[in-house]
Write a protein that holds these residues in place. Structure first.
Motif, PDB file in Angstrom:
ATOM      1  N   ASP A  89       0.810  -1.208   0.000  1.00 53.45           N
ATOM      2  CA  ASP A  89       0.000   0.000   0.000  1.00 53.45           C
ATOM      3  C   ASP A  89       0.847   1.263   0.000  1.00 53.45           C
ATOM      4  O   ASP A  89       0.345   2.355   0.110  1.00 53.45           O
ATOM      5  CB  ASP A  89      -0.976  -0.003   1.176  1.00 53.45           C
ATOM      6  N   GLY A  90       2.163   1.119  -0.123  1.00 53.18           N
ATOM      7  CA  GLY A  90       3.041   2.272  -0.194  1.00 53.18           C
ATOM      8  C   GLY A  90       3.496   2.760   1.167  1.00 53.18           C
ATOM      9  O   GLY A  90       4.432   3.514   1.265  1.00 53.18           O
ATOM     10  N   MET A  91       2.837   2.357   2.246  1.00 49.11           N
ATOM     11  CA  MET A  91       3.231   2.795   3.574  1.00 49.11           C
ATOM     12  C   MET A  91       3.629   1.617   4.457  1.00 49.11           C
ATOM     13  O   MET A  91       4.549   1.702   5.226  1.00 49.11           O
ATOM     14  CB  MET A  91       2.075   3.559   4.249  1.00 49.11           C
ATOM     15  N   HIS A  92       2.915   0.501   4.355  1.00 48.90           N
ATOM     16  CA  HIS A  92       3.119  -0.593   5.283  1.00 48.90           C
ATOM     17  C   HIS A  92       3.664  -1.858   4.643  1.00 48.90           C
ATOM     18  O   HIS A  92       4.157  -2.719   5.327  1.00 48.90           O
ATOM     19  CB  HIS A  92       1.802  -0.914   6.004  1.00 48.90           C
ATOM     20  N   GLY A  93       3.561  -2.013   3.345  1.00 47.35           N
ATOM     21  CA  GLY A  93       3.976  -3.247   2.694  1.00 47.35           C
ATOM     22  C   GLY A  93       5.169  -3.039   1.794  1.00 47.35           C
ATOM     23  O   GLY A  93       5.710  -1.948   1.657  1.00 47.35           O
ATOM     24  N   THR A  94       5.561  -4.119   1.180  1.00 51.70           N
ATOM     25  CA  THR A  94       6.677  -4.079   0.247  1.00 51.70           C
ATOM     26  C   THR A  94       6.266  -3.345  -1.022  1.00 51.70           C
ATOM     27  O   THR A  94       5.186  -3.559  -1.553  1.00 51.70           O
ATOM     28  CB  THR A  94       7.105  -5.513  -0.100  1.00 51.70           C
ATOM     29  N   ARG A  95       7.127  -2.469  -1.485  1.00 52.83           N
ATOM     30  CA  ARG A  95       6.926  -1.788  -2.760  1.00 52.83           C
ATOM     31  C   ARG A  95       7.917  -2.395  -3.743  1.00 52.83           C
ATOM     32  O   ARG A  95       9.026  -2.754  -3.362  1.00 52.83           O
ATOM     33  CB  ARG A  95       7.178  -0.289  -2.618  1.00 52.83           C
ATOM     34  N   GLY A  96       7.534  -2.487  -4.984  1.00 47.06           N
ATOM     35  CA  GLY A  96       8.431  -3.064  -5.969  1.00 47.06           C
ATOM     36  C   GLY A  96       8.226  -2.477  -7.343  1.00 47.06           C
ATOM     37  O   GLY A  96       7.189  -1.883  -7.637  1.00 47.06           O
ATOM     38  N   ALA A  97       9.232  -2.636  -8.176  1.00 46.30           N
ATOM     39  CA  ALA A  97       9.160  -2.189  -9.564  1.00 46.30           C
ATOM     40  C   ALA A  97      10.168  -2.987 -10.371  1.00 46.30           C
ATOM     41  O   ALA A  97      11.165  -3.480  -9.844  1.00 46.30           O
ATOM     42  CB  ALA A  97       9.460  -0.699  -9.685  1.00 46.30           C
ATOM     43  N   LEU A  98       9.895  -3.089 -11.647  1.00 51.18           N
ATOM     44  CA  LEU A  98      10.827  -3.706 -12.573  1.00 51.18           C
ATOM     45  C   LEU A  98      11.422  -2.587 -13.407  1.00 51.18           C
ATOM     46  O   LEU A  98      10.729  -1.964 -14.204  1.00 51.18           O
ATOM     47  CB  LEU A  98      10.115  -4.724 -13.461  1.00 51.18           C
ATOM     48  N   LEU A  99      12.687  -2.310 -13.185  1.00 49.98           N
ATOM     49  CA  LEU A  99      13.380  -1.240 -13.896  1.00 49.98           C
ATOM     50  C   LEU A  99      14.021  -1.808 -15.150  1.00 49.98           C
ATOM     51  O   LEU A  99      14.865  -2.705 -15.073  1.00 49.98           O
ATOM     52  CB  LEU A  99      14.453  -0.606 -12.995  1.00 49.98           C
ATOM     53  N   LEU A 100      13.595  -1.312 -16.295  1.00 61.09           N
ATOM     54  CA  LEU A 100      14.191  -1.661 -17.579  1.00 61.09           C
ATOM     55  C   LEU A 100      14.946  -0.436 -18.078  1.00 61.09           C
ATOM     56  O   LEU A 100      14.427   0.679 -17.990  1.00 61.09           O
ATOM     57  CB  LEU A 100      13.115  -2.057 -18.591  1.00 61.09           C
ATOM     58  N   CYS A 101      16.129  -0.630 -18.606  1.00 61.37           N
ATOM     59  CA  CYS A 101      16.941   0.527 -19.013  1.00 61.37           C
ATOM     60  C   CYS A 101      17.208   0.618 -20.498  1.00 61.37           C
ATOM     61  O   CYS A 101      18.074   1.370 -20.921  1.00 61.37           O
ATOM     62  CB  CYS A 101      18.256   0.519 -18.224  1.00 61.37           C
ATOM     63  N   ASP A 102      16.487  -0.125 -21.319  1.00 62.27           N
ATOM     64  CA  ASP A 102      16.711  -0.005 -22.759  1.00 62.27           C
ATOM     65  C   ASP A 102      15.391  -0.140 -23.502  1.00 62.27           C
ATOM     66  O   ASP A 102      15.085  -1.221 -23.995  1.00 62.27           O
ATOM     67  CB  ASP A 102      17.702  -1.065 -23.233  1.00 62.27           C
ATOM     68  N   PRO A 103      14.582   0.862 -23.562  1.00 63.91           N
ATOM     69  CA  PRO A 103      14.631   2.218 -23.010  1.00 63.91           C
ATOM     70  C   PRO A 103      14.180   2.215 -21.551  1.00 63.91           C
ATOM     71  O   PRO A 103      13.543   1.257 -21.097  1.00 63.91           O
ATOM     72  CB  PRO A 103      13.633   2.993 -23.873  1.00 63.91           C
TER      73      PRO A 103
END
Length: 178
Positions: A89-103
């Motif tokens: 939920d952005g405050m209490h749980g794990t936050r995650g993302a998949l960062l791709l760099c091309d582009p």
């Protein structure tokens, strides 16, 4: 006798068509690992052991795969097979993302995070500390983790910081997932 022969001939035609279809290579857009540099990033409140983290998964291109809804506007990260960038939920749980760099994509500050990683040659520990950062001396630990690949080399990073300000000062935009 002719009905049986016709039925067998039709069944053989269908079987041959199915075998031909199964042997054909998959379309280029269906589930091929994304080349280049990518990191699965998570920020978890508290201290987390390395063994509790999920294993790295290569992102997959799925644009144009009918019925997946992936790659469409409003579905999260375009074309990566990931439905939404956060798992908490952005405050209490794990936050995650998949960062791709091309582009650069899949992260709220993808361009800046990729630029910092390029300058550090994919080594998060080599990102320079933000000069002049003043962080409160409040112990509210957060664990930052990254797993993936950078220029074909595997990347595994886990570090627990005293608080999110200290994490941002040490890692720049890489774990800025809000």
């Amino acid at each position: 006798m002719t009905r049986i022969t016709e039925a067998l001939r039709g069944a053989l035609t269908v079987a041959a068509a199915l075998l031909t279809t199964a042997a054909a290579p998959a379309p280029a857009t269906s589930q091929q690992a994304v080349p280049g540099s990518w990191l699965h990033l998570t920020v978890t409140p508290g201290e987390v052991s390395t063994h509790a983290l999920p294993p790295p998964r290569a992102p997959f291109r799925t644009e144009g795969v009918p019925g997946t809804g992936i790659g469409s506007p409003g579905t999260g990260i375009p074309g990566t097979g990931i439905g939404s960038p956060g798992t908490g939920d952005g405050m209490h749980g794990t936050r995650g993302a998949l960062l791709l760099c091309d582009p650069p994509q899949g992260h709220p500050h993808a361009a800046r995070a990729c630029a910092e990683l390029v300058a550090a040659e994919g080594d998060i520990d080599r990102i320079p500390d933000r000069p002049g950062a003043l962080c409160p001396m409040i112990y509210a630990p957060v664990t930052a983790a990254a797993r993936g690949a950078w220029d074909g080399r595997p990347v595994t990073y886990t570090h627990t910081f005293a608080n999110s300000c200290a994490m941002g000062a040490a890692t720049g935009a890489v774990f800025a997932l809000e």
